[in-house]
Design a protein around this motif. Structure first.
Motif, short mmCIF file in Angstrom:
data_model
loop_
_atom_site.label_atom_id
_atom_site.label_comp_id
_atom_site.label_asym_id
_atom_site.label_seq_id
_atom_site.Cartn_x
_atom_site.Cartn_y
_atom_site.Cartn_z
N GLY A 110 -56.41 -46.00 -61.13
CA GLY A 110 -57.71 -45.45 -61.44
C GLY A 110 -58.30 -46.14 -62.65
N VAL A 111 -59.56 -45.86 -62.94
CA VAL A 111 -60.23 -46.50 -64.06
C VAL A 111 -60.97 -45.45 -64.88
CG1 VAL A 111 -62.35 -46.97 -62.75
CG2 VAL A 111 -61.75 -48.41 -64.71
N LEU A 112 -60.99 -45.67 -66.19
CA LEU A 112 -61.73 -44.81 -67.11
C LEU A 112 -63.15 -45.33 -67.22
CD1 LEU A 112 -61.15 -42.40 -69.22
CD2 LEU A 112 -61.27 -44.23 -70.92
N LEU A 113 -64.12 -44.49 -66.94
CA LEU A 113 -65.51 -44.92 -67.06
C LEU A 113 -65.90 -45.08 -68.53
CD1 LEU A 113 -65.57 -43.92 -64.06
CD2 LEU A 113 -67.96 -43.37 -64.46
N PRO A 114 -66.68 -46.11 -68.86
CA PRO A 114 -67.09 -46.33 -70.25
C PRO A 114 -68.24 -45.41 -70.65
CG PRO A 114 -68.02 -48.04 -68.86
CD PRO A 114 -67.16 -47.19 -67.97
N THR A 115 -67.93 -44.14 -70.87
CA THR A 115 -68.97 -43.16 -71.15
C THR A 115 -69.40 -43.14 -72.61
OG1 THR A 115 -67.27 -41.46 -71.45
CG2 THR A 115 -68.30 -41.63 -69.26
N GLY A 116 -68.63 -43.78 -73.51
CA GLY A 116 -68.98 -43.79 -74.92
C GLY A 116 -69.96 -44.91 -75.25
N THR A 117 -70.85 -44.65 -76.19
CA THR A 117 -71.85 -45.66 -76.54
C THR A 117 -71.22 -46.89 -77.18
OG1 THR A 117 -72.22 -44.56 -78.68
CG2 THR A 117 -73.67 -43.94 -76.86
N ALA A 118 -69.97 -46.76 -77.69
CA ALA A 118 -69.29 -47.93 -78.25
C ALA A 118 -69.00 -48.97 -77.17
CB ALA A 118 -67.98 -47.51 -78.93
N GLN A 119 -69.02 -48.56 -75.89
CA GLN A 119 -68.76 -49.48 -74.79
C GLN A 119 -70.05 -49.94 -74.11
OE1 GLN A 119 -66.57 -46.35 -74.69
NE2 GLN A 119 -65.64 -47.65 -76.25
N TRP A 120 -71.19 -49.66 -74.69
CA TRP A 120 -72.45 -50.10 -74.11
C TRP A 120 -73.08 -51.19 -74.96
CZ3 TRP A 120 -74.91 -44.53 -73.89
CH2 TRP A 120 -74.15 -43.72 -73.04
N GLY A 121 -73.78 -52.09 -74.31
CA GLY A 121 -74.57 -53.08 -75.03
C GLY A 121 -75.95 -52.53 -75.33
N PRO A 122 -76.72 -53.23 -76.15
CA PRO A 122 -78.06 -52.75 -76.55
C PRO A 122 -78.99 -52.52 -75.36
CG PRO A 122 -77.35 -54.57 -77.95
CD PRO A 122 -76.35 -54.48 -76.84
N ALA A 123 -78.83 -53.29 -74.30
CA ALA A 123 -79.74 -53.18 -73.16
C ALA A 123 -79.18 -52.31 -72.03
CB ALA A 123 -80.05 -54.57 -72.61
N ASP A 124 -77.99 -51.73 -72.23
CA ASP A 124 -77.36 -50.97 -71.15
C ASP A 124 -78.03 -49.61 -70.96
OD1 ASP A 124 -75.50 -52.89 -70.47
OD2 ASP A 124 -74.00 -52.17 -71.89
N ASP A 125 -78.04 -49.17 -69.70
CA ASP A 125 -78.59 -47.87 -69.33
C ASP A 125 -77.43 -46.99 -68.88
OD1 ASP A 125 -79.80 -45.66 -68.15
OD2 ASP A 125 -81.42 -46.83 -67.25
N PRO A 126 -77.17 -45.85 -69.55
CA PRO A 126 -76.04 -45.01 -69.16
C PRO A 126 -76.12 -44.49 -67.72
CG PRO A 126 -77.48 -43.87 -70.72
CD PRO A 126 -77.91 -45.30 -70.70
N ARG A 127 -77.31 -44.47 -67.16
CA ARG A 127 -77.44 -44.04 -65.77
C ARG A 127 -76.75 -45.01 -64.82
NH1 ARG A 127 -83.84 -43.02 -65.96
NH2 ARG A 127 -83.61 -44.98 -67.13
N ASP A 128 -76.47 -46.24 -65.30
CA ASP A 128 -75.75 -47.21 -64.48
C ASP A 128 -74.27 -46.83 -64.30
OD1 ASP A 128 -78.00 -48.74 -64.09
OD2 ASP A 128 -77.58 -50.11 -65.75
N LEU A 129 -73.80 -45.84 -65.04
CA LEU A 129 -72.42 -45.41 -64.88
C LEU A 129 -72.16 -44.85 -63.48
CD1 LEU A 129 -71.88 -43.68 -68.34
CD2 LEU A 129 -70.83 -45.82 -67.56
#
Length: 319
Positions: free
Chosen positions: A4-23
């Motif tokens: 299984g995989v852990l989804l990157p739900t924390g903002t520390a794992q997002w880039g400046p242009a990332d959209d959390p809805r893409d999770l």
């Protein structure tokens, strides 16, 4: 072996242009690539998408993958209301929920969260065990609950989960007390020991505790939480892991390696290291991908997916 995989739900794992809805798309991609489960973690240390909100969003967007927490911190929520939320997610997912729980870490990673939750740090493990016992009672239709810490004279009719007995509840932790409690009352074990030999030793103690409680060894799912980075170049992979450790925990990679299972290298080297844990008894791996933006997360997701056939393609679990 389930991977299984852990989804990157924390903002520390997002880039400046990332959209959390893409999770949501990330979760669907993981399912299409052959991962058997999608997990989320839970904390107030840094901004993130709340764990149970994320799982509720994933339930109708996915079809067969198991959905889980790694690990949920029950003290952050009112216990009866949490039972209702978890039962609802189990219903919406068709019985695909697994709930791994923990009592929080010492120091800055745990104790301040109890203050925010207006709960005492003392007796936190007893509170955790009672909370899980309360959940199971509520899921079975209990109208009251009386423990040493939690007491409810009247519990109204609550949402029943998809499965009788409710979703399986795993425990994270590897102290002697945690191993004994896992074997005695939990449905799975989700530790993160840096060494596979320590995993094997801990699993023996869990199974002995289960036997002492007259439970079968198969009653406890042996799982592993592990941070993974696949890179063809050892130097760049090490630097990426170090950056991840500092962004996530505020500590260098060398320190993180002494606390948690961290696996890096080429795909072949990662497969070899994970196979060591499989030989030690692990049957469900929850992999946290060491990357600091969603594009890099997707790259690591695809790289690790190519390792799945090497370890044994996971079998989908029926609800």
């Amino acid at each position: 072996m389930d991977i299984g995989v852990l989804l990157p739900t924390g903002t520390a794992q997002w880039g400046p242009a990332d959209d959390p809805r893409d999770l949501i798309a990330f979760g669907r991609q993981a399912e299409d690539l052959g991962y058997s489960s999608l997990f989320v973690n839970d904390s107030l240390i840094s901004p993130r998408i709340e764990a149970l909100t994320m799982l509720a969003a994933l339930a109708p967007a996915t079809a067969g993958v198991r959905l889980g927490t790694a690990a949920l911190l029950p003290f952050l929520r009112r216990p009866v209301q949490a039972a209702q939320t978890l039962a609802s997610i189990d219903l919406l997912s068709g019985g695909r929920l697994t709930v791994a729980v923990g009592a929080g870490f010492p120091g800055r990673f745990g104790r301040p969260l109890y203050a925010l939750s207006e709960l005492p740090w003392e007796r936190r493990f007893a509170r955790l065990d009672e909370t899980v016992a309360l959940w199971r009672a509520v899921w079975a239709g209990a109208t009251s609950f009386r423990g040493e810490i939690l007491r409810f004279a009247e519990i109204p009719p609550m949402t029943r989960p998809f499965r009788a007995g409710g979703p399986p509840v795993w425990l994270g932790g590897a102290t002697p007390a945690a191993l004994a409690r896992t074997g005695r009352m939990y449905d799975g074990w989700l530790p993160y020991p840096p060494d596979a030999a320590d995993y094997a030793s801990g699993l023996r103690q869990v199974r002995q505790a289960a036997a002492d409680a007259r439970r079968e060894a198969g009653d406890v799912t042996p799982a592993l939480f592990v941070t993974v980075r696949i890179d063809d170049d050892a130097d760049s992979g090490g630097k990426a892991l170090d950056a991840y450790a500092r962004a996530t925990y505020g500590m260098p990679l060398e320190e993180l390696r002494t606390i948690q299972a961290v696996v890096t290298g080429t795909a072949e080297q990662v497969a070899e290291r994970l196979a060591q844990y499989a030989a030690a008894g692990a049957r469900h791996i929850v992999a946290r991908l060491a990357a600091l933006d969603l594009r890099s997360q997707r790259d690591q997701l695809e790289r690790l997916a190519r390792v799945i056939p090497v370890l044994g393609r996971p079998e989908r679990q029926d609800p």
